[in-house]
Design an enzyme around this catalytic site. Structure first.
Site, mmCIF file in Angstrom:
data_model
loop_
_atom_site.group_PDB
_atom_site.id
_atom_site.type_symbol
_atom_site.label_atom_id
_atom_site.label_comp_id
_atom_site.label_asym_id
_atom_site.label_seq_id
_atom_site.Cartn_x
_atom_site.Cartn_y
_atom_site.Cartn_z
ATOM 1 N NE ARG A 106 -3.835 0.842 2.049
ATOM 2 C CZ ARG A 106 -5.062 1.292 2.371
ATOM 3 N NH1 ARG A 106 -5.216 2.354 3.145
ATOM 4 N NH2 ARG A 106 -6.136 0.681 1.924
ATOM 5 C CG HIS A 133 -8.317 0.499 -2.957
ATOM 6 N ND1 HIS A 133 -7.601 -0.590 -2.476
ATOM 7 C CD2 HIS A 133 -8.943 1.038 -1.868
ATOM 8 C CE1 HIS A 133 -7.787 -0.685 -1.169
ATOM 9 N NE2 HIS A 133 -8.591 0.283 -0.779
ATOM 10 C CD GLN A 136 -13.064 -0.709 -0.823
ATOM 11 O OE1 GLN A 136 -12.303 -0.611 0.127
ATOM 12 N NE2 GLN A 136 -14.335 -1.040 -0.664
ATOM 13 C CG ASP A 228 -12.900 7.227 -1.848
ATOM 14 O OD1 ASP A 228 -12.895 7.207 -0.597
ATOM 15 O OD2 ASP A 228 -11.885 6.985 -2.531
ATOM 16 C CB CYS A 269 -13.856 2.422 -0.419
ATOM 17 S SG CYS A 269 -13.331 4.141 -0.469
ATOM 18 N NE ARG A 297 -11.184 -3.999 0.834
ATOM 19 C CZ ARG A 297 -10.155 -3.202 1.171
ATOM 20 N NH1 ARG A 297 -10.358 -2.142 1.935
ATOM 21 N NH2 ARG A 297 -8.931 -3.418 0.721
HETATM 22 N N1 NVA Z 1 -9.335 7.350 -2.233
HETATM 23 C C1 NVA Z 1 -9.016 6.999 -0.869
HETATM 24 C C2 NVA Z 1 -9.365 5.590 -0.588
HETATM 25 C C3 NVA Z 1 -9.168 5.158 0.825
HETATM 26 C C4 NVA Z 1 -9.517 3.728 1.048
HETATM 27 C C5 NVA Z 1 -7.541 7.249 -0.613
HETATM 28 O O1 NVA Z 1 -6.722 6.912 -1.484
HETATM 29 O O2 NVA Z 1 -7.213 7.795 0.439
HETATM 30 N N1 CP Z 2 -11.183 1.012 2.244
HETATM 31 C C1 CP Z 2 -9.923 0.956 2.709
HETATM 32 O O1 CP Z 2 -8.965 0.667 1.973
HETATM 33 O O2 CP Z 2 -9.832 1.235 4.032
HETATM 34 P P1 CP Z 2 -8.496 1.464 4.856
HETATM 35 O O3 CP Z 2 -7.848 2.698 4.302
HETATM 36 O O4 CP Z 2 -8.952 1.612 6.264
HETATM 37 O O5 CP Z 2 -7.602 0.275 4.645
#
Ligand code: NVA
Ligand code: CP
Length: 312
Positions: A106, A133, A136, A228, A269, A297
């Site tokens: 990540r 993602h 997700q 989101d 998400c 998830r």
């Molecule tokens: N678009 C958001 C998704 C978080 C799960 C981010 O990248 O922070």
């Molecule tokens: N939806 C998601 O990826 O959540 P987190 O950022 O908490 O892992």
């Protein structure tokens, strides 16, 4: 389905049948969990989790799924390892490739996930980058399948920041699975030409992709209304400007009603910033499926791990 040894970096690499195969597997591991059946399919396996960004769900999904199957997940945050600072990504990847069975990443750059896969030579799962993602969206698909009993022919409307990583992965999934997809976003937050060139061919003639500023048009007929956060991780410096432009795109009761379908559901998400991108009324309301979505998830991530490791 032969996913053994492959990586999941964007969802583009999966065929329609491979996505359905993962969803079947996710339904099976979810059933096993509900029935209290405990397996040890990952006994003797190790997972490296390189996380440059924060996470609640994704980290917990990986660690709990891997651990409950008898495997050993190792969490490596940005402050724990040298990755990209004192040591190149290529070198870290080659070290991990010799020590672990599978890797989750990540972080910021998609290129990092790709380099990790290339140099480690073990399966790498994209656990979120600035661009995509994929895990997700597998959970989102499982949630929609549970709700509607099918995916093909459904319409999903993403409301808000159309440049978002989740939105991009949703477009890929919809195109591959024959779902209509609409993006309701202000002109300055619509997917750029590179993204449009990437996703448009996936829709072919069997489903429609619409990008518009017009909320009513985008939401009309939608089975799923999705949003989101307006400020993704790493975009904090632009928060005020984004919130101002995206304000008219808050998902509220009026927006949900634009679908014209009583059976339409709301997905997010998570994490959610209530009263920004979604009202508390919608988030907590009868159309919201955010909790099963969050739980899924774990089941979808377990399905991906088992498939990439060639386990049943
Ligand atoms: N678009 C958001 C998704 C978080 C799960 C981010 O990248 O922070
Ligand atoms: N939806 C998601 O990826 O959540 P987190 O950022 O908490 O892992």
């Amino acid at each position: 389905m032969q996913l053994q040894g492959k990586s999941l970096l964007s969802l583009k690499e999966l065929s329609n049948q491979e996505i359905y195969g993962l969803l079947d597997r996710a339904a099976r591991v979810k059933r096993e969990k509900k029935e209290g059946r405990r397996n040890q399919r990952l006994a003797g396996y190790t997972l490296a989790m390189i996380f440059e960004k924060l996470s609640t769900r994704t980290r917990s999904a990986f660690e709990s799924a891997f651990g409950e199957e008898g495997g050993h997940p190792v969490f490596l945050g940005s402050n724990d390892i040298h990755l990209g600072k004192k040591e190149s990504i290529e070198d870290t990847a080659r070290v991990f490739g010799g020590m672990f069975d599978i890797l989750a990443f990540r972080g910021f750059a998609q290129e990092t996930a790709e380099k990790l896969a290339l140099y480690s030579k073990i399966p790498v799962i994209n656990a979120l980058t600035d661009d995509y993602h994929p895990t997700q969206v597998l959970a989102d698909l499982q949630t929609m399948q549970e709700e509607f009993g099918k995916l093909e022919g459904l319409k999903l409307c993403f409301v808000g920041d159309g440049t978002d990583n989740v939105a991009r992965s949703l477009m890929i999934a919809c195109g591959k699975l024959g779902m209509d997809c609409s993006i309701a976003a202000p002109a300055s937050f619509q997917p750029d030409s590179t993204v449009m060139q990437e996703v448009t061919p996936l829709f072919g003639s069997h489903a429609n992709l619409t990008v518009t500023h017009d909320l009513a048009k985008a939401c009309d007929g939608a089975h799923v209304i999705y949003t989101d956060v307006w400020v993704s991780m790493g975009q904090e410096d632009h928060a005020a400007q984004k919130e101002l432009v995206l304000k008219p795109y808050q998902v509220n009761d009026a927006v949900m009603a634009l679908s014209g379908r009583k059976e339409s559901i709301f997905l997010h998400c998570l994490p959610a910033v209530k009263e920004k991108e979604v009202t508390a009324a919608v988030f907590e309301g009868p159309q919201s499926r955010v909790w099963p979505e969050a739980e899924n998830r774990k089941h979808t991530i377990k399905a991906v791990i088992l498939a990439l490791l060639g386990l049943s």
